[in-house]
Design a protein around this motif. Sequence first.
Motif, PDB file in Angstrom:
ATOM      1  N   THR A 213      10.922  10.091  -5.778  1.00 49.16           N
ATOM      2  CA  THR A 213       9.995   9.633  -6.806  1.00 49.16           C
ATOM      3  C   THR A 213       8.609   9.414  -6.225  1.00 49.16           C
ATOM      4  OG1 THR A 213      10.463   7.283  -6.447  1.00 49.16           O
ATOM      5  CG2 THR A 213      11.881   8.461  -7.991  1.00 49.16           C
ATOM      6  N   GLY A 214       7.609   9.580  -7.068  1.00 48.45           N
ATOM      7  CA  GLY A 214       6.244   9.291  -6.689  1.00 48.45           C
ATOM      8  C   GLY A 214       5.796   7.978  -7.299  1.00 48.45           C
ATOM      9  N   VAL A 215       4.512   7.798  -7.393  1.00 48.03           N
ATOM     10  CA  VAL A 215       3.967   6.556  -7.946  1.00 48.03           C
ATOM     11  C   VAL A 215       3.129   6.900  -9.172  1.00 48.03           C
ATOM     12  CG1 VAL A 215       1.956   6.600  -6.408  1.00 48.03           C
ATOM     13  CG2 VAL A 215       2.687   4.440  -7.426  1.00 48.03           C
ATOM     14  N   GLY A 216       3.362   6.188 -10.285  1.00 45.33           N
ATOM     15  CA  GLY A 216       2.570   6.376 -11.482  1.00 45.33           C
ATOM     16  C   GLY A 216       1.255   5.636 -11.392  1.00 45.33           C
ATOM     17  N   SER A 217       0.381   5.877 -12.368  1.00 49.31           N
ATOM     18  CA  SER A 217      -0.945   5.265 -12.327  1.00 49.31           C
ATOM     19  C   SER A 217      -0.869   3.739 -12.411  1.00 49.31           C
ATOM     20  CB  SER A 217      -1.812   5.810 -13.464  1.00 49.31           C
ATOM     21  OG  SER A 217      -1.186   5.589 -14.721  1.00 49.31           O
ATOM     22  N   ARG A 218       0.038   3.209 -13.235  1.00 47.42           N
ATOM     23  CA  ARG A 218       0.174   1.749 -13.329  1.00 47.42           C
ATOM     24  C   ARG A 218       0.710   1.171 -12.024  1.00 47.42           C
ATOM     25  NH1 ARG A 218       2.663   0.514 -19.381  1.00 47.42           N
ATOM     26  NH2 ARG A 218       0.875   1.313 -20.568  1.00 47.42           N
ATOM     27  N   ASP A 219       1.723   1.845 -11.476  1.00 42.12           N
ATOM     28  CA  ASP A 219       2.278   1.364 -10.206  1.00 42.12           C
ATOM     29  C   ASP A 219       1.238   1.422  -9.095  1.00 42.12           C
ATOM     30  OD1 ASP A 219       4.755   0.875 -11.331  1.00 42.12           O
ATOM     31  OD2 ASP A 219       5.506   2.882 -10.872  1.00 42.12           O
ATOM     32  N   LEU A 220       0.425   2.499  -9.094  1.00 42.98           N
ATOM     33  CA  LEU A 220      -0.611   2.614  -8.079  1.00 42.98           C
ATOM     34  C   LEU A 220      -1.637   1.497  -8.233  1.00 42.98           C
ATOM     35  CD1 LEU A 220      -1.834   4.175  -5.721  1.00 42.98           C
ATOM     36  CD2 LEU A 220      -3.057   5.600  -7.391  1.00 42.98           C
ATOM     37  N   ALA A 221      -1.997   1.163  -9.481  1.00 43.72           N
ATOM     38  CA  ALA A 221      -2.958   0.085  -9.703  1.00 43.72           C
ATOM     39  C   ALA A 221      -2.411  -1.245  -9.203  1.00 43.72           C
ATOM     40  CB  ALA A 221      -3.293  -0.005 -11.197  1.00 43.72           C
ATOM     41  N   ARG A 222      -1.119  -1.504  -9.468  1.00 41.92           N
ATOM     42  CA  ARG A 222      -0.513  -2.747  -8.974  1.00 41.92           C
ATOM     43  C   ARG A 222      -0.469  -2.765  -7.454  1.00 41.92           C
ATOM     44  NH1 ARG A 222       2.905  -2.333 -13.663  1.00 41.92           N
ATOM     45  NH2 ARG A 222       4.399  -1.067 -12.479  1.00 41.92           N
ATOM     46  N   LEU A 223      -0.154  -1.591  -6.867  1.00 45.02           N
ATOM     47  CA  LEU A 223      -0.091  -1.520  -5.409  1.00 45.02           C
ATOM     48  C   LEU A 223      -1.470  -1.736  -4.797  1.00 45.02           C
ATOM     49  CD1 LEU A 223       1.818  -1.068  -3.047  1.00 45.02           C
ATOM     50  CD2 LEU A 223       1.444   1.402  -3.295  1.00 45.02           C
ATOM     51  N   VAL A 224      -2.500  -1.172  -5.415  1.00 47.10           N
ATOM     52  CA  VAL A 224      -3.865  -1.371  -4.932  1.00 47.10           C
ATOM     53  C   VAL A 224      -4.221  -2.855  -4.964  1.00 47.10           C
ATOM     54  CG1 VAL A 224      -6.305  -1.009  -5.466  1.00 47.10           C
ATOM     55  CG2 VAL A 224      -4.716   0.934  -5.497  1.00 47.10           C
ATOM     56  N   GLU A 225      -3.885  -3.517  -6.072  1.00 47.86           N
ATOM     57  CA  GLU A 225      -4.215  -4.947  -6.189  1.00 47.86           C
ATOM     58  C   GLU A 225      -3.490  -5.768  -5.130  1.00 47.86           C
ATOM     59  OE1 GLU A 225      -4.013  -8.559  -9.515  1.00 47.86           O
ATOM     60  OE2 GLU A 225      -3.415  -6.519 -10.041  1.00 47.86           O
ATOM     61  N   GLU A 226      -2.193  -5.486  -4.952  1.00 46.16           N
ATOM     62  CA  GLU A 226      -1.428  -6.247  -3.966  1.00 46.16           C
ATOM     63  C   GLU A 226      -1.939  -6.004  -2.557  1.00 46.16           C
ATOM     64  OE1 GLU A 226       3.126  -6.806  -2.269  1.00 46.16           O
ATOM     65  OE2 GLU A 226       2.706  -5.248  -3.750  1.00 46.16           O
ATOM     66  N   THR A 227      -2.209  -4.749  -2.224  1.00 46.06           N
ATOM     67  CA  THR A 227      -2.615  -4.444  -0.856  1.00 46.06           C
ATOM     68  C   THR A 227      -4.016  -4.964  -0.553  1.00 46.06           C
ATOM     69  OG1 THR A 227      -3.258  -2.225  -1.640  1.00 46.06           O
ATOM     70  CG2 THR A 227      -1.098  -2.448  -0.601  1.00 46.06           C
ATOM     71  N   ARG A 228      -4.878  -4.999  -1.542  1.00 46.69           N
ATOM     72  CA  ARG A 228      -6.200  -5.612  -1.321  1.00 46.69           C
ATOM     73  C   ARG A 228      -6.043  -7.102  -1.035  1.00 46.69           C
ATOM     74  NH1 ARG A 228      -9.637  -2.589  -6.047  1.00 46.69           N
ATOM     75  NH2 ARG A 228     -10.501  -0.924  -4.747  1.00 46.69           N
ATOM     76  N   THR A 229      -5.180  -7.754  -1.802  1.00 45.49           N
ATOM     77  CA  THR A 229      -4.956  -9.184  -1.607  1.00 45.49           C
ATOM     78  C   THR A 229      -4.368  -9.480  -0.236  1.00 45.49           C
ATOM     79  OG1 THR A 229      -4.587  -9.473  -3.977  1.00 45.49           O
ATOM     80  CG2 THR A 229      -3.768 -11.208  -2.524  1.00 45.49           C
ATOM     81  N   ARG A 230      -3.484  -8.584   0.223  1.00 46.17           N
ATOM     82  CA  ARG A 230      -2.794  -8.809   1.490  1.00 46.17           C
ATOM     83  C   ARG A 230      -3.578  -8.344   2.702  1.00 46.17           C
ATOM     84  NH1 ARG A 230       2.752  -9.070   0.734  1.00 46.17           N
ATOM     85  NH2 ARG A 230       2.854  -9.639   2.929  1.00 46.17           N
ATOM     86  N   GLY A 231      -4.693  -7.646   2.494  1.00 42.85           N
ATOM     87  CA  GLY A 231      -5.501  -7.216   3.617  1.00 42.85           C
ATOM     88  C   GLY A 231      -4.893  -6.088   4.417  1.00 42.85           C
ATOM     89  N   VAL A 232      -4.440  -5.051   3.737  1.00 42.00           N
ATOM     90  CA  VAL A 232      -3.833  -3.888   4.397  1.00 42.00           C
ATOM     91  C   VAL A 232      -4.895  -3.111   5.167  1.00 42.00           C
ATOM     92  CG1 VAL A 232      -2.852  -1.616   3.904  1.00 42.00           C
ATOM     93  CG2 VAL A 232      -1.856  -3.667   2.865  1.00 42.00           C
ATOM     94  N   GLN A 233      -4.545  -2.667   6.377  1.00 45.12           N
ATOM     95  CA  GLN A 233      -5.507  -1.958   7.234  1.00 45.12           C
ATOM     96  C   GLN A 233      -5.316  -0.448   7.293  1.00 45.12           C
ATOM     97  OE1 GLN A 233      -4.014  -4.861   8.678  1.00 45.12           O
ATOM     98  NE2 GLN A 233      -5.765  -6.209   9.002  1.00 45.12           N
ATOM     99  N   ALA A 234      -4.185   0.086   6.780  1.00 49.33           N
ATOM    100  CA  ALA A 234      -3.947   1.526   6.893  1.00 49.33           C
ATOM    101  C   ALA A 234      -2.861   1.943   5.920  1.00 49.33           C
ATOM    102  CB  ALA A 234      -3.547   1.908   8.316  1.00 49.33           C
ATOM    103  N   VAL A 235      -2.838   3.262   5.661  1.00 50.08           N
ATOM    104  CA  VAL A 235      -1.750   3.867   4.894  1.00 50.08           C
ATOM    105  C   VAL A 235      -1.071   4.887   5.804  1.00 50.08           C
ATOM    106  CG1 VAL A 235      -1.094   5.172   2.842  1.00 50.08           C
ATOM    107  CG2 VAL A 235      -3.002   3.549   2.728  1.00 50.08           C
TER     108      VAL A 235
END
Length: 304
Positions: A213-235
Amino acid sequence: MRTTLLVLGLPVLATACDARAPEPAGDPAAVPVVAATLPPIASLVRRVGGDAVVVRTLLPPGAHPDSYEATPRVARALAEADLVVRVGAAADAWLGPVQDAPELVLTDGMTLQGQRGPGTGNPHVWLDPILVRDRLVPRIETALVGIAPGAADGIRARAAALADSLTVLDAEIRAALADVRGRRFVAAHPAWVYFADRYGLEQVGAIHGSPGTGVGSRDLARLVEETRTRGVQAVIAEPQLGRAGVHALADELAVPVEVADAVGGPGLDGRDDYLALMRFNAEAFARALGAAAMSTPSTGAPPP
């Protein structure tokens, strides 16, 4: 004992066994054949078994275990096998049931992360060299002695040498990642939790959350919000998986993308052997999270 797999109605999608593995000297019919589901597992079996066994790799290079479908060529490879070595859980679910097969399931009896019952949980235990040293190698050693008792001394000596190499590998990876301990990353899929736990990193979410499975636009938006909050440094991308979601997320976060490889495979430069694959991954994480790359190691030769 020889094995049979019920996949004969499936189309031939790719070559499914490692035809490049050298045949040992002597009568090939007298040498046990081991079929290993994943390339890193086949590499470990080959290092322990040496010329006492012939090792066949079932997952072809470039394939991903989450989306691969077993082919008739897998069935033919298994028909020659005296032992099947599989990880268990979802790592090699594509293999399906094997009839009358002597099997070594490496995660049997282990408590896996996210486990909710038999056959569940995150199966990527081979990405932790210490789990490999302490849990997987002894099981491989015992199974190989069982099918090749006349070669027991050599098998045990190679298993001990591999354990020493894994101890050295762990020290190398710790040194390479010492400056990035505590840093966070997003993974292409949830492969790196054991690696991260071992080396003081944190995997914050995954783009491909379940097999195929891939990631849908809503899931990607939630992931972006969470990772910004958590201070992610890389993918962290993987070569067998699509990159669209990886690059979309990295662009949103303005963080680098690096490729790590959970499975490797025969013929892949720097990723065709377990120790080399793990050094490749350590270098990828070091670059992604801001550390200097590892220096060239000195323990890459297989144990005698």
